[in-house]
Enzyme design. Sequence first.
Site, PDB file in Angstrom:
ATOM      1  N   CYS A 114       0.825  -1.204   0.000  1.00 13.81           N
ATOM      2  CA  CYS A 114       0.000   0.000   0.000  1.00 13.81           C
ATOM      3  C   CYS A 114       0.866   1.264   0.000  1.00 13.81           C
ATOM      4  O   CYS A 114       1.435   1.609  -1.025  1.00 13.81           O
ATOM      5  CB  CYS A 114      -0.972  -0.035   1.176  1.00 13.81           C
ATOM      6  N   HIS A 125      -3.897  -5.234   0.068  1.00 13.24           N
ATOM      7  CA  HIS A 125      -3.591  -5.772   1.398  1.00 13.24           C
ATOM      8  C   HIS A 125      -3.649  -7.295   1.406  1.00 13.24           C
ATOM      9  O   HIS A 125      -4.718  -7.877   1.593  1.00 13.24           O
ATOM     10  CB  HIS A 125      -4.570  -5.203   2.429  1.00 13.24           C
ATOM     11  N   GLU A 157      -2.682  -9.278   3.687  1.00 14.71           N
ATOM     12  CA  GLU A 157      -3.030  -9.859   4.995  1.00 14.71           C
ATOM     13  C   GLU A 157      -4.546 -10.027   5.114  1.00 14.71           C
ATOM     14  O   GLU A 157      -5.021 -10.903   5.819  1.00 14.71           O
ATOM     15  CB  GLU A 157      -2.469  -9.001   6.135  1.00 14.71           C
TER      16      GLU A 157
END
Length: 384
Positions: A264, A354, A356
């Site tokens: 990001c 993202h 995760e």
Amino acid sequence: MTTSTRGAARTPAVLVLEDGRIFRGRAYGAVGETFGEAVFSTGMTGYQETLTDPSYDRQIVVATAPQIGNTGWNDEDDESGRIWVSGYVVRDPARVPSNWRSRRSLDDELTAQGVVGISGIDTRALTRHLRERGSMRAGVFSGEALAPDAELVRRVQAQPHMKGASLYEEVATKEAYVVPAVGEKKFTVAAIDLGIKGMTPQRMAERGIEVHVLPATATAEDVYAVEPDGVFFSNGPGDPATADGPVALMTAVLERQTPLFGICFGNQILGRALGFGTYKLKYGHRGINQPVQDRTTGKVEVTAHNHGFAVDAPLDQVSDTKFGRAEVSHVCLNDDVVEGLQLLDQPAFSVQYHPEAAAGPHDAAYLFDRFTSLMSTVREGQRA
């Protein structure tokens, strides 16, 4: 921000946009006033992770899902130590949360943390307005903060823009800390906290990585004092054009050819370090259902996003940089925005989204494996 809590659900509230459009509803969470950039998030789940994501600092988040708060608030899913959004906008707040992990209602948590919100407005109309006109400065006002419309518009227009805002140091840790590897330790990573989410070092720890999370102000000496096998640059808020310090640090890491991974804001920092520009998107990407193609494999991933800025790099050619050849590795299939970069002559890559993905899809979890593979390859090369 000023807040009180008495009778919030019955208190009138208004959302005021900088272009003069006003939405009227009821207070949700704390009563008072708040300012920020109005943005919309398309996730149907994961509001707790959204609210506690430091990348949402100084933003008033509009939930496009019609009902919010069904699962209440638990003590396990926070992505950081607090709620970071400036304000929260929902259409239909759940009256009674229902989930076995819930400890309190979303309304109660917003109130406890002093987050001013508004409910009962037409969030679909608001979202269409932001898509057509772009994300913009806004304010939420309730209780004693209410005033004539013209005065509220004037107060919103007096607020700073997101473009040019330097926010990453506001949200980053002030002290270094360590997230230990789960099981056998295989690698050490220095993670630069520009607004890191808690799940990110956890995903690395699950792969045998001991993660040293360092402040945004860390120097190259701080990074290499932990003897890292790799360096990670996290997500974070604000305009990447203001992040000269992190760009200088990443440049030092690239000069030493240490394996590098950015997410990001970290992707935008890599773009700047390679000589590319950045720019503000009209309304950004925020949500857990964004299609991205990994050009290295051709695979299309459903991904989680939260970014209002992007890297300006050529999509269909390899670029020459001072660190060797670079290319766009990932692209958003909705609008062709750059979603990833990689160097072809040294071990460095990044993605704009993202991997995760908490809460969200897990299509991109392989990127952490790609990072460990890079570190393993470099280590084996050093032994040869």
